[in-house]
Design an enzyme around this catalytic site. Structure first.
Site, PDB file in Angstrom:
ATOM      1  CB  CYS A   1      -6.227  57.010   9.392  1.00  0.00           C
ATOM      2  SG  CYS A   1      -6.151  56.081   7.847  1.00  0.00           S
TER       3      CYS A   1
ATOM      4  CB  CYS B   1      -7.523  53.427   9.189  1.00  0.00           C
ATOM      5  SG  CYS B   1      -6.018  54.126   8.520  1.00  0.00           S
ATOM      6  CG  ASP B   2      -9.941  54.327  12.369  1.00  0.00           C
ATOM      7  OD1 ASP B   2      -9.716  53.110  12.269  1.00  0.00           O
ATOM      8  OD2 ASP B   2      -9.189  55.105  12.980  1.00  0.00           O
TER       9      ASP B   2
END
Ligand code: NDP
Length: 327
Positions: free
Chosen positions: A138, A141-142
């Site tokens: 992701c 997200c990261d």
């Protein structure tokens, strides 16, 4: 055992549904499943969920949600749902049924399916070894953890292109590792990645292994022109992002609930209402929340919001039928 509201899944969708259902006096029961906390637990830190200005460990965030649901009377069952029997015309004598670990049967007026989806991985051993230490599925997200670094994105679809574009806004360089000689993505996405000077597309490459001491520092790729012409190429990278698709966890419901070609549960418009296999008739009291019904956004905040909607609709459904809060 009977419950007015049974929730399958313990990610942001399931726990948010539980908070709202419990506050609506539906005494929800959450079947937590094999991965308590859901997909989020595979990431390292959550920095984009509102309310945590300094970021939060996924375990902490999910525990916060769980305790919030518990505070209003939610009950939790640790176990795996192994079978369901949804009724197209549920009655008090013939309610929806859910089996946990093949043994215990729960009867429910309403069921909220919040079983999530899982990112697909390549299946090479080093993916597991470096999971959370350079391997991610992701970018939203990261990606932030790889600012000014070099990363690779695997895949040639729209997701891979989107993730590569997003990462190019943060990172020094982005490789796209594409197994075919062309991208599968829509033309507009293809144009964007091809015209982005920070993105280098490595067509016809496959990943053999990841390398590095304790974290990802590189990848060995193989270039295939034909079986006899394979050369190994090493790239230095700090992050390795999988974007080869997701698989919704919905097999269990396939005999009752309408799903699309990829297995996502079909809902219509803003409503979390599920439909029977014809896709035309509502399955009364059955709702879907989160990534199991969302092929597009796949974010915790969206999943949480759809959990809220499902619980509100479940409450409305019970009120219309004038079902008593407890039995
Ligand atoms: P897709 O299935 O479209 O693409 C998956 C990609 O991963 C393909 O390039 C595929 O290669 C590759 N792949 C699959 N398995 C492997 C493997 N084992 N090794 C290497 N590569 C592999 O998935 P997406 O998640 O990209 O998209 C899913 C759906 O969502 C699509 O319909 C897409 O259009 C849509 N979508 C739309 C967006 C938008 O409109 N903004 C954004 C994101 C997704 P190959 O081509 O060789 O099979």
């Amino acid at each position: 055992m009977y419950t007015p509201c049974l929730i399958i899944g313990s990610g942001p969708a399931g726990y948010t549904a539980a908070i709202y259902a419990a506050r609506a006096n539906m005494h929800p029961l959450v079947i937590e499943g094999p991965q308590i906390g859901g997909q989020l637990m595979t990431t390292t830190e959550v920095e984009n969920f509102p309310g945590y200005p300094d970021g939060v460990a996924p375990f902490q965030m999910m525990d916060d949600m769980r305790r919030q649901a518990e505070r209003f009377g939610t009950q939790f069952i640790s176990g795996r749902v192994t079978k369901v029997e949804f009724q197209s015309h549920p009655t008090k004598d013939q309610p929806h049924k859910v089996w946990v670990d093949d043994t215990t049967i729960y009867e429910a007026d309403t069921v909220i399916i919040a079983t999530g989806a899982g990112a697909k991985y390549l299946g090479i051993p080093s993916e597991n070894e470096y999971r959370g230490r350079g391997v991610s599925a992701c970018a939203t997200c990261d990606g932030f953890f790889y600012r000014k670094k070099i990363v690779a994105v695997v895949g040639g679809g729209d997701t891979a292109c989107e993730e590569a574009q997003y990462l190019a806004g943060l990172c020094e360089k982005v490789y796209m590792i594409v197994r075919k000689p062309y991208l599968r993505a829509s033309n507009i996405m293809q144009e964007r990645v091809k015209n982005n000077p920070k993105i280098e597309i490595l067509f016809e490459h496959n990943t053999l292994r990841l390398t590095g001491e304790n974290k990802v520092e590189g990848a060995d790729l193989v270039y295939r022109k034909g079986e006899a012409d394979e050369t190994v190429r090493h790239i230095d990278i700090n992050g390795f992002f999988l974007a080869i698709g997701h698989k919704p966890n919905t097999e269990l419901f396939k005999d009752f609930v309408a799903r699309d070609a990829e297995g996502y549960i079909v809902t219509k418009g803003y409503s979390p209402q599920c439909y029977d296999l014809s896709g035309e008739y509502e399955l009364p009291g059955i709702f879907a929340a989160g990534d199991c019904a969302d092929p597009h956004y796949r974010q915790a905040i969206i999943a949480a919001a759809s959990g809220c909607k499902s619980a509100m609709e479940a409450d409305k459904y019970r009120r219309i039928l004038d079902l008593t809060p407890t039995k």
